[in-house]
Design an enzyme around this catalytic site. Structure first.
Site, short mmCIF file in Angstrom:
data_model
loop_
_atom_site.label_atom_id
_atom_site.label_comp_id
_atom_site.label_asym_id
_atom_site.label_seq_id
_atom_site.Cartn_x
_atom_site.Cartn_y
_atom_site.Cartn_z
N GLY A 14 0.83 -1.19 0.00
CA GLY A 14 0.00 0.00 0.00
C GLY A 14 0.86 1.24 0.00
O GLY A 14 2.03 1.21 0.41
N GLU A 52 -2.53 -0.73 2.80
CA GLU A 52 -1.87 -2.01 3.04
C GLU A 52 -2.91 -3.12 3.18
O GLU A 52 -2.75 -4.23 2.65
CB GLU A 52 -1.02 -1.94 4.31
CG GLU A 52 0.14 -0.96 4.25
CD GLU A 52 1.33 -1.48 3.46
OE1 GLU A 52 1.25 -2.57 2.86
OE2 GLU A 52 2.36 -0.76 3.44
N HIS A 115 11.42 -2.54 0.36
CA HIS A 115 12.44 -1.80 -0.39
C HIS A 115 13.78 -2.54 -0.37
O HIS A 115 14.84 -1.96 -0.20
CB HIS A 115 12.64 -0.39 0.18
CG HIS A 115 11.36 0.23 0.65
ND1 HIS A 115 10.28 0.45 -0.18
CD2 HIS A 115 10.98 0.66 1.88
CE1 HIS A 115 9.31 1.00 0.53
NE2 HIS A 115 9.70 1.13 1.78
#
Length: 210
Positions: A14, A52, A115
């Site tokens: 999200g 999310e 990430h």
């Protein structure tokens, strides 16, 4: 002779441009035959945590009822609630939907570092950011393929060596922490709860939306 378990793999993410603000969710669904489907959506006024949740909900909806599904998310908010039964203070409408979709399948939730080196998780993130900007796969928009963080930054061994060297260069009060949202290591100045989160925009939105 026993056959291997056939299961779906769902990566959900999200994103939110402000908290609240325009938001988007993204999901990559890999079916038991290895075929991948990409989905995303947009909400003009929402929060990061709601997006999310929507990523996980819509990712599950794209799988068959009764199927075995692994849902991977870099949101501890989602994963810890579903696996450790954390208390839910907000977003009861979406928790109800997620519970219903999970109950209709054999689901296992797994946390992944955000990430980082997982290209499918990074892809779900790209889809979520696209959604937040109103660019939807359903309308023909496609995310650009990018190098993974592992390619850009080097190996985990390199990261560990850098962390050891950095320890000797910290200023008074500084420490190396693991971000409570994405799990990445970062230098914190110390102090309050807000310093449990790295400076990445999505992580700061989660920190300030709690």
């Amino acid at each position: 002779m026993a056959t291997a378990l056939r299961e779906y793999l769902v990566y959900a993410d999200g994103s939110c441009l402000g908290n609240p603000g325009p938001g988007g969710w993204g999901a990559v669904i890999r079916d038991p035959d290895g075929v991948e489907t990409e989905l995303n959506g947009h909400d003009p006024s929402t929060t990061n945590n709601r997006m999310e949740l929507m990523g996980a909900i819509e990712g599950l909806r794209a799988t068959e009822r009764g199927a075995h599904v692994v849902v991977r998310s870099d949101s501890r908010y989602v994963v810890n609630s579903m696996t450790l039964h954390y208390k839910r203070n907000k977003n009861h409408d979406l928790w109800k939907l997620l519970d219903a979709e999970a109950a209709a399948r054999h689901v296992r939730f797994e946390w992944v570092r955000g990430h980082d080196a997982d290209p499918i998780n990074n892809r779900a993130d790209e889809l979520a950011v696209m959604g937040a900007n109103g660019r939807l796969v359903a309308d023909g928009a496609l995310p650009e393929k990018k190098k993974t963080r592992a390619t850009a930054r080097g190996s985990k061994t390199d990261d560990s060596a850098a962390e050891i060297e950095l320890m000797g260069r910290l200023k008074p009060g500084e420490s190396i922490r693991e971000c409570a949202a994405c799990g990445a290591k970062f230098v914190s100045p110390g102090g309050g709860n807000e310093n449990d989160f790295c400076s990445h925009a999505r992580c700061q939105l989660e920190a300030r939306g709690r």
